[in-house]
Scaffold this active site. Structure first.
Site, PDB file in Angstrom:
ATOM      1  CG  ASP A 107      12.882 -48.069 -57.612  1.00 16.09           C
ATOM      2  OD1 ASP A 107      12.974 -49.273 -57.273  1.00 16.09           O
ATOM      3  OD2 ASP A 107      13.622 -47.158 -57.177  1.00 16.09           O
TER       4      ASP A 107
HETATM    5  N1  URA Z   1      18.301 -47.517 -58.098  1.00 15.23           N
HETATM    6  C1  URA Z   1      17.145 -46.980 -57.692  1.00 15.23           C
HETATM    7  O1  URA Z   1      17.091 -46.272 -56.689  1.00 15.23           O
HETATM    8  N2  URA Z   1      16.030 -47.241 -58.397  1.00 15.23           N
HETATM    9  C2  URA Z   1      16.018 -48.003 -59.513  1.00 15.23           C
HETATM   10  O2  URA Z   1      14.971 -48.192 -60.139  1.00 15.23           O
HETATM   11  C3  URA Z   1      17.248 -48.542 -59.943  1.00 15.23           C
HETATM   12  C4  URA Z   1      18.367 -48.285 -59.213  1.00 15.23           C
END
Ligand code: URA
Length: 249
Positions: A107
């Protein structure tokens, strides 16, 4: 013996920003040698194991490149984005190649290990839902964790669907609670559902306030790699991520 290839194709594939036409010009300027001999023609067939020197710089041929990036917050895991900075914009010129892309996403607000490569075949195998390459995250929570979280996650918890979608069943995941801080833990997943770590903790009534991927398979994020920095890694080390010593699934 390596692979036979035209000199212009080989050089252009290894130095970003150098085209085949540039290689032709460099040959005419007597700037390219192969095994100690100056090359007049850029269409000569050479071997990828030959000693190729371009303007004083030795080219060590690599079919593909593999890069460990320590992604900072605010950077997106895509090849193009009109607004935010992309992971590709963090790659220094000497490691950059045409066709480079992130093999897996984090993310925008997550930090840590992102693998970048131009090897589509290997990335496809890594990203396949059947690959189960473990990924470990360091997590900081808004509220203290509860001892029971580990058990729930190790059994394979169910998380609510995104935007009213169907619930999703997760594979068993391993949670290690920090002995020093009751809001910190590490979580190892064997799959990669959308926002999975955040959704798992949200399901338990908690909230992830900081998230960092610290390893992929048995390859840990290099602790000397500052946020935003890249490190080239070897093909054999990435290949070994796909052949874990023990695969439970
Ligand atoms: N899980 C999440 O919630 N975000 C990420 O970036 C990776 C795994």
């Amino acid at each position: 013996m390596g692979e036979k290839m035209r000199l212009d194709r080989l050089v252009a594939s290894q130095i970003y920003g150098v085209s085949r036409a540039d290689v032709k010009k460099l040959c005419l300027k007597k700037k390219i040698s192969v095994n100690g001999r100056l090359m007049a023609r850029s269409d000569t067939k050479v071997d990828t194991d030959d000693e190729i020197v371009v303007d004083g710089r030795r080219i060590v041929y690599k079919k593909h490149i593999y890069i460990m990036l320590n992604k900072p917050k605010g950077v997106v895991c895509s090849t193009k984005d009109g607004i935010s900075q992309t992971v590709l914009e963090l790659v220094p010129k000497e490691l950059y190649r045409e066709g480079l892309f992130p093999a897996g996403r984090l993310d925008k607000d997550t930090e840590g290990f992102v693998l970048l490569t131009d090897d589509g075949e290997l990335a496809h195998k890594m990203l396949s839902p059947r690959s189960h390459v473990p990924k470990t995250y360091f997590v900081r929570l808004e509220k203290p964790w509860e001892q029971g979280y580990s058990d729930i996650m190790s059994k394979g918890m169910t998380i609510s669907g995104e935007n009213g979608g169907e619930d999703e069943k997760c594979l068993p995941a391993e949670l290690t609670l920090s002995a020093d801080n009751n809001c910190e833990c590490t979580l190892t997943l064997h799959e990669g559902k959308y926002h999975q770590v955040k959704r798992m903790f949200s399901e338990l009534g908690n909230k992830v306030v900081y998230l960092k991927r610290i390893s992929i398979g048995d390859m840990a994020l290099d602790e000397n790699l500052a946020l935003g920095e890249c490190l080239e890694i070897l093909h054999k080390d990435v290949e070994s991520l796909l052949t874990p010593k023990q695969d439970k699934w």
